[in-house]
Enzyme design. Structure first.
Site, PDB file in Angstrom:
ATOM      1  N   LYS A  93       0.833  -1.199   0.000  1.00 16.59           N
ATOM      2  CA  LYS A  93       0.000   0.000   0.000  1.00 16.59           C
ATOM      3  C   LYS A  93       0.873   1.257   0.000  1.00 16.59           C
ATOM      4  CE  LYS A  93      -4.494   0.704   1.401  1.00 16.59           C
ATOM      5  NZ  LYS A  93      -4.747   0.142   0.094  1.00 16.59           N
ATOM      6  N   HIS A 111      13.257  -2.657  -3.066  1.00 19.78           N
ATOM      7  CA  HIS A 111      12.587  -2.931  -4.344  1.00 19.78           C
ATOM      8  C   HIS A 111      13.412  -3.956  -5.124  1.00 19.78           C
ATOM      9  CE1 HIS A 111       9.854  -1.928  -7.616  1.00 19.78           C
ATOM     10  NE2 HIS A 111      10.898  -2.044  -8.414  1.00 19.78           N
ATOM     11  N   ASP A 152       8.789   4.600  -5.510  1.00 18.69           N
ATOM     12  CA  ASP A 152      10.098   4.063  -5.924  1.00 18.69           C
ATOM     13  C   ASP A 152      11.053   5.130  -6.450  1.00 18.69           C
ATOM     14  OD1 ASP A 152       9.187   1.499  -5.294  1.00 18.69           O
ATOM     15  OD2 ASP A 152       8.492   1.129  -7.338  1.00 18.69           O
ATOM     16  N   GLU A 181      18.548  -9.231  -1.207  1.00 21.01           N
ATOM     17  CA  GLU A 181      17.733  -8.261  -0.458  1.00 21.01           C
ATOM     18  C   GLU A 181      17.951  -8.451   1.046  1.00 21.01           C
ATOM     19  OE1 GLU A 181      13.577  -7.874  -1.465  1.00 21.01           O
ATOM     20  OE2 GLU A 181      13.940  -8.482  -3.514  1.00 21.01           O
TER      21      GLU A 181
HETATM   22  C1  GRF Z   1      10.598  -8.225  -2.123  1.00 19.18           C
HETATM   23  O1  GRF Z   1      11.017  -8.665  -3.378  1.00 19.18           O
HETATM   24  C2  GRF Z   1      10.760  -6.736  -2.003  1.00 19.18           C
HETATM   25  O2  GRF Z   1      11.796  -6.227  -2.799  1.00 19.18           O
HETATM   26  C3  GRF Z   1       9.459  -6.210  -2.478  1.00 19.18           C
HETATM   27  O3  GRF Z   1       8.498  -7.155  -2.080  1.00 19.18           O
HETATM   28  C4  GRF Z   1       9.112  -8.418  -1.888  1.00 19.18           C
HETATM   29  C5  GRF Z   1       8.791  -8.807  -0.494  1.00 19.18           C
HETATM   30  O4  GRF Z   1       9.197 -10.072  -0.198  1.00 19.18           O
HETATM   31  N1  GRF Z   1       9.223  -4.885  -2.012  1.00 19.18           N
HETATM   32  P1  GRF Z   1       9.059 -10.613   1.286  1.00 19.18           P
HETATM   33  O5  GRF Z   1       7.599 -10.454   1.701  1.00 19.18           O
HETATM   34  O6  GRF Z   1       9.988  -9.821   2.146  1.00 19.18           O
HETATM   35  O7  GRF Z   1       9.444 -12.049   1.186  1.00 19.18           O
END
Ligand code: GRF
Length: 196
Positions: A93, A111, A152, A181
């Site tokens: 959201k 992201h 973003d 990530e």
């Molecule tokens: C990730 O790829 C993040 O970059 C994006 O949403 C996804 C979330 O993954 N914003 P998770 O719920 O942390 O596994």
């Protein structure tokens, strides 16, 4: 005992939330995750928060008489929680502009692309990885940025690249990016808190 406080927002699986929480538990991130906020009451991320005694809030515009009432509640909750950083981790959201203005340079988002490529409204999840493969890109990755009023678009804090292989499928690419990530988010949060 550290007094730094983190609030995490998530809507889905929450693997980034879990990775951040594990880094807190291991003492890598010098802070506590004191609150979890979601718009999806049934998401796995919320179950994780409950299992780990992290105060959870479900906040959705549809539960309020007006959008403004929702925003006021969000501001009140954050005021009470008093976070040093607000971490968006798969939160779908849009954060209301009033909240963004109240916490300049303190709201971070992750992201799954090398922004500014594949960013903006509607670019999330497999749509991003599918487009990267379709376009024949040789590399992809993830970006952590400060949240501004435009999706973003805020200042980039850190990026990490991964290769894209000829036989990649959105799932295989998503998995490779997600692994980065998890480590990148921990590194960035640790660095920002230590700079503070
Ligand atoms: C990730 O790829 C993040 O970059 C994006 O949403 C996804 C979330 O993954 N914003 P998770 O719920 O942390 O596994």
């Amino acid at each position: 005992m550290t007094s730094k406080r983190l609030t995490v927002f998530a809507s889905g699986t929450g693997s980034n939330f879990i990775a951040l929480h594990q880094s807190v538990q291991k003492g890598i991130i010098p802070a506590k995750i004191t609150a979890f906020i979601t718009d999806k009451p049934g998401c796995s991320a919320r179950s994780y928060a409950k299992e780990h005694d992290i105060t959870d809030y479900v906040l959705r515009p549809l539960d309020f008489d007006s959008y403004d009432a929702y925003v006021q509640k969000l501001l009140t909750v954050l005021e009470q929680e008093s976070p040093d950083l607000i971490l968006l981790a798969g939160y779908l959201k849009k954060i209301p502009d009033e909240v963004i203005r109240r916490y300049p340079k303190r709201i971070l988002n992750i992201h799954p692309s090398l922004l500014p490529r594949y960013g903006g409204k509607g670019w999330y999840g497999h749509k991003v990885h599918h487009a990267v493969i379709e376009n024949g890109d040789q590399e992809s990755g993830c970006t952590i940025h400060f949240v501004t009023e435009v999706y973003d678009d805020g200042p980039i804090i850190a990026q990490r690249k991964v290769p894209v292989f000829p036989d990649d499928h959105p799932d295989t690419l998503a998995k490779r990016v997600l692994k980065e990530e998890h480590t990148l988010y921990t590194e960035v949060v640790k660095r920002l808190l230590e700079q503070d």
